[in-house]
Design an enzyme around this catalytic site. Structure first.
Site, PDB file in Angstrom:
ATOM      1  NE  ARG A  66      -2.935  -2.301   3.210  1.00  0.00           N
ATOM      2  CZ  ARG A  66      -3.811  -2.444   4.196  1.00  0.00           C
ATOM      3  NH1 ARG A  66      -4.091  -1.424   4.990  1.00  0.00           N
ATOM      4  NH2 ARG A  66      -4.409  -3.589   4.379  1.00  0.00           N
ATOM      5  CG  ASP A 117      -0.222   5.472   4.361  1.00  0.00           C
ATOM      6  OD1 ASP A 117      -0.957   4.472   4.295  1.00  0.00           O
ATOM      7  OD2 ASP A 117       0.614   5.655   5.277  1.00  0.00           O
ATOM      8  NE  ARG A 123       3.585  10.249   5.889  1.00  0.00           N
ATOM      9  CZ  ARG A 123       2.250  10.191   5.934  1.00  0.00           C
ATOM     10  NH1 ARG A 123       1.605   9.154   5.388  1.00  0.00           N
ATOM     11  NH2 ARG A 123       1.558  11.150   6.497  1.00  0.00           N
TER      12      ARG A 123
END
Lengths: 245, 245
Positions: free
Chosen positions: A51, A53, A198
């Protein structure tokens, strides 16, 4: 069954991430599946390497899908690029081994985090970088980043909702590139927990701004305490650059 | 009177060009003048080095404005960047000599035209490049571009509505850069007629696609016949890179 491997590049700004969600939610997987369903006359699942985000971009996302019909790769690439929105591009379509699985077989990923580090904003990179006005001390950031390299339990750098079997990941390198107002941080590893890159970058920025010491980073990592690490840096600065198999 | 020199960078995608137009028309000059009027409490004219057309971008547009009030350059830059839309950035503000005039004193300009030359689209550069799917023969384009260098009457490469005192311009160089899917054409000269760079590039693309011969370009230039030159290349590929004084 025929198996096809896609390399996909997208500007994630207006998507709720890669993964298909409910009706009315715009996702990259959803957009590709819709166009493929039109072409194949039946619904199909497109498996991504992982995935991304909401708001995260990709240069080299890899995906695969299976089809009973044998397809011409060149024709399919042209079809997809014609009907996909212009913020999603299919860079390549190749025939894959029947057992190829974009998620299970992904061995490593490279993420690029880009920071625009000038006082004035950059109109051209505003959607693809985080704007940090105050000059970052990149030497301090490099020093701190050494703590991430190697095999570690990254619990302190995961999103609280992360639910992986193991929190251990192997980070192969963290590389910095500076120039033309940009600070680019490239992180390569065997995989990443949810929000891990992140949160690593958010912590490095704290160090670069002098709000945290480089020496604290290995301590935070060892503490497994996610309250001590820096904030999750904005999605818009992050790009999935490459997936290795 | 105090005179201030600005360097301005903008993503021209949603503007009708640099130059202020009537009410309700979004232009870069208009946006800057509005924010300055708020700051100074009176309307002010911002003089640009030249117009850029609708959709054309700028990295290094230069402008100046006069003010009775003495201003702090750093504070003004911060104020402008705070209140301007995020597709316009003020890169620098400097005090200028009282006689400095951004248009009259501009001695040379460099324009950059960017072509995305891969079959698949580029989601990140879609607003800043022209997409040419078929492979361009850059060697042919370079050969053709030699015709433009030097002092020439560029009537054949001007917009029909061009109304300059003289159609003679001096082009100092036309440079090509290739790589990472891009073909970039950099044109530097003492000035350009309306649409001249885009018509030059449109002609070079015809040559690169094999629809025109490199040898035709000097003939077209000499003919002064704008019907014979190529089309005006799309605005989105063009960026005013630098203005020399």
């Amino acid at each position: 069954m025929h198996n096809y491997r896609l390399q996909v590049s997208y500007d994630g700004s207006r998507y709720k991430g890669w993964q298909r969600l409910g009706q009315g939610e715009s996702t990259v997987q959803g957009k590709i599946e819709n166009v493929l369903a039109e072409r194949l006359g039946k619904s199909v699942e497109v498996v991504g390497s992982g995935r991304t985000d909401a708001g995260v971009h990709a240069l080299g996302q890899v995906a695969n899908f299976k089809s009973e019909e044998s397809l011409d790769c060149g024709e399919l690439k042209t079809y997809l690029n014609r009907y996909l929105p212009d913020d999603i591009a299919v860079v390549s379509v190749e025939k894959a081994e029947e057992e190829f699985h974009a998620r299970f077989h992904a061995k490593e990923k490279t993420y690029l985090y880009r920071i625009w580090n000038e006082e004035h904003p950059n109109p051209f990179l505003r959607k693809y970088t985080l704007h940090v006005e105050k000059k970052l001390d990149v030497a301090r950031m490099k020093k701190a980043a050494k703590a991430f390299v190697g095999e570690h339990d990254f619990t302190a750098f995961a999103n609280a909702r992360s639910k992986s079997r193991t929190m251990v990941r192997n980070v192969y390198h963290v590389e910095f590139t500076e120039g033309k107002g940009l600070v680019e941080i490239r992180v390569r590893g065997d995989g990443f927990l949810h929000n891990m890159v992140r949160k690593m970058v958010g912590t490095l920025i704290e160090v670069g701004l002098g709000r945290m010491e480089p020496e604290e980073v290995p301590e935070i990592l060892a503490s497994l305490d996610r309250e001590r690490s820096g904030p999750i840096a904005e999605a818009c600065g992050l790009t999935l650059e490459k997936v290795g198999f």
